[in-house]
Design a protein around this motif. Structure first.
Motif, PDB file in Angstrom:
ATOM      1  N   HIS A 234      16.372 -26.318 -31.071  1.00 32.89           N
ATOM      2  CA  HIS A 234      15.487 -26.334 -32.249  1.00 32.89           C
ATOM      3  C   HIS A 234      15.950 -25.234 -33.201  1.00 32.89           C
ATOM      4  O   HIS A 234      16.849 -24.475 -32.869  1.00 32.89           O
ATOM      5  CB  HIS A 234      14.029 -26.113 -31.843  1.00 32.89           C
ATOM      6  CG  HIS A 234      13.760 -24.773 -31.214  1.00 32.89           C
ATOM      7  ND1 HIS A 234      14.269 -24.405 -29.994  1.00 32.89           N
ATOM      8  CD2 HIS A 234      13.045 -23.706 -31.642  1.00 32.89           C
ATOM      9  CE1 HIS A 234      13.874 -23.181 -29.695  1.00 32.89           C
ATOM     10  NE2 HIS A 234      13.137 -22.723 -30.674  1.00 32.89           N
TER      11      HIS A 234
ATOM     12  N   HIS B 235      15.759 -21.861 -34.321  1.00 35.00           N
ATOM     13  CA  HIS B 235      15.211 -20.643 -33.711  1.00 35.00           C
ATOM     14  C   HIS B 235      14.655 -19.686 -34.765  1.00 35.00           C
ATOM     15  O   HIS B 235      15.170 -19.621 -35.890  1.00 35.00           O
ATOM     16  CB  HIS B 235      16.300 -19.928 -32.915  1.00 35.00           C
ATOM     17  CG  HIS B 235      16.754 -20.692 -31.705  1.00 35.00           C
ATOM     18  ND1 HIS B 235      16.034 -20.717 -30.540  1.00 35.00           N
ATOM     19  CD2 HIS B 235      17.837 -21.481 -31.494  1.00 35.00           C
ATOM     20  CE1 HIS B 235      16.670 -21.477 -29.652  1.00 35.00           C
ATOM     21  NE2 HIS B 235      17.756 -21.959 -30.206  1.00 35.00           N
TER      22      HIS B 235
ATOM     23  N   HIS C 134       6.431 -26.752 -29.681  1.00 36.22           N
ATOM     24  CA  HIS C 134       6.821 -25.397 -30.102  1.00 36.22           C
ATOM     25  C   HIS C 134       7.219 -25.459 -31.576  1.00 36.22           C
ATOM     26  O   HIS C 134       6.765 -24.661 -32.387  1.00 36.22           O
ATOM     27  CB  HIS C 134       7.967 -24.913 -29.221  1.00 36.22           C
ATOM     28  CG  HIS C 134       8.611 -23.652 -29.692  1.00 36.22           C
ATOM     29  ND1 HIS C 134       7.923 -22.475 -29.850  1.00 36.22           N
ATOM     30  CD2 HIS C 134       9.888 -23.387 -30.081  1.00 36.22           C
ATOM     31  CE1 HIS C 134       8.748 -21.542 -30.302  1.00 36.22           C
ATOM     32  NE2 HIS C 134       9.940 -22.071 -30.460  1.00 36.22           N
TER      33      HIS C 134
ATOM     34  N   ASP D  62      12.591 -23.884 -26.025  1.00 36.34           N
ATOM     35  CA  ASP D  62      11.370 -23.077 -25.942  1.00 36.34           C
ATOM     36  C   ASP D  62      10.163 -23.959 -25.626  1.00 36.34           C
ATOM     37  O   ASP D  62       9.021 -23.557 -25.817  1.00 36.34           O
ATOM     38  CB  ASP D  62      11.111 -22.347 -27.267  1.00 36.34           C
ATOM     39  CG  ASP D  62      12.097 -21.222 -27.488  1.00 36.34           C
ATOM     40  OD1 ASP D  62      12.898 -20.940 -26.576  1.00 36.34           O
ATOM     41  OD2 ASP D  62      12.076 -20.614 -28.574  1.00 36.34           O
TER      42      ASP D  62
HETATM   43 FE   LIG Z   1      11.902 -20.912 -30.636  1.00 32.23          FE
END
Ligand SMILES: [Fe+2]
Length: 231
Positions: A57, A59, A113, A134
């Motif tokens: 993803h 970050h 997330h 995450d």
């Molecule tokens: Fe993250």
């Protein structure tokens, strides 16, 4: 399959190098910009040919090395849909198989997330591996309070998608803050306190109460990662 885990002490982030042993074709997942030299040295020393870089993803706590690695090696830069970044070569969707000869990586869209969160499942021999980004951490789950996060969607990703995978699957997250490096799905569904809920509403309530501080580097990391780390 070749598999290696790297830890960045500054951001407590893990990155992963996987390769097909025969053809030496490699992929790096969740790279950290400060470790670019390390990856390039490893690729050289181990005679691996980097073909793909991708992140679980966008970050918020560190800058990705994906853009730099693409520039240095000419590899493809993949990102899951919805994809927001400049410099992406191709995108993938839920269920897509990312194939490097005998190494097959199944992309599983696990929003929650963030809305662009993916897990990567490698069904290798008797010991399947899941890179959890995450979405699922060891004894934790990724926060859901920014980047289009949603506790409701995360509950669905955890309990309707990840829980249906083989329970002996070894999991490797994108972060750890307590010295852990790997776990299994069985272990997490038994011991992870965030997963000790009986309803979706309970999960959402729990995430609401976290009250976490804003990540220190978010204002720098997210804009940089929207350009794949090339500033
Ligand atoms: Fe993250």
């Amino acid at each position: 399959m070749f598999f290696r885990q790297y830890f960045d002490t500054e951001s407590c982030a893990f990155s992963y190098l996987l390769a097909d042993k025969q053809s030496r074709k490699a992929v790096i997942v969740d790279s950290v910009k400060g470790q670019t030299e390390l990856y390039l040295n490893q690729l050289k020393e181990l005679s691996l040919n980097l073909k793909i870089v991708m992140d679980s993803h966008i970050h918020a706590d560190h800058i990705t090395a994906s853009g730099l690695l693409k520039k240095e090696t000419g590899c493809r830069l993949l990102q899951g849909e919805p994809s927001y970044s400049e410099g992406v070569t191709d995108t993938f969707n839920d269920g897509d198989l990312i194939q490097l000869d005998a190494l097959g990586i199944r992309a599983i869209h696990t929003p929650g997330h963030t809305d662009d969160s993916y897990c990567f499942f490698i069904d290798c021999e008797s010991r399947p591996i899941l890179l959890t980004g995450d979405t699922l951490l060891i004894r934790g789950t990724g926060r859901t309070d920014f980047q289009n996060g949603s506790a409701n969607e995360q509950y669905h990703s955890l309990f309707e998608k990840l829980k249906k995978l083989p329970e002996h699957t070894r999991i490797y997250p994108a972060h750890d803050y307590h010295g852990m490096t790997e776990s299994t799905l069985r272990e997490e569904f038994e011991w992870n306190p965030r997963l000790k809920v009986s309803t979706k509403e309970e999960y959402i309530e729990q995430m609401k109460k976290l009250n976490l501080p804003k990540p220190a580097r978010i204002d720098q990391a997210v804009p940089a990662n929207l350009k794949c780390g090339i500033e």
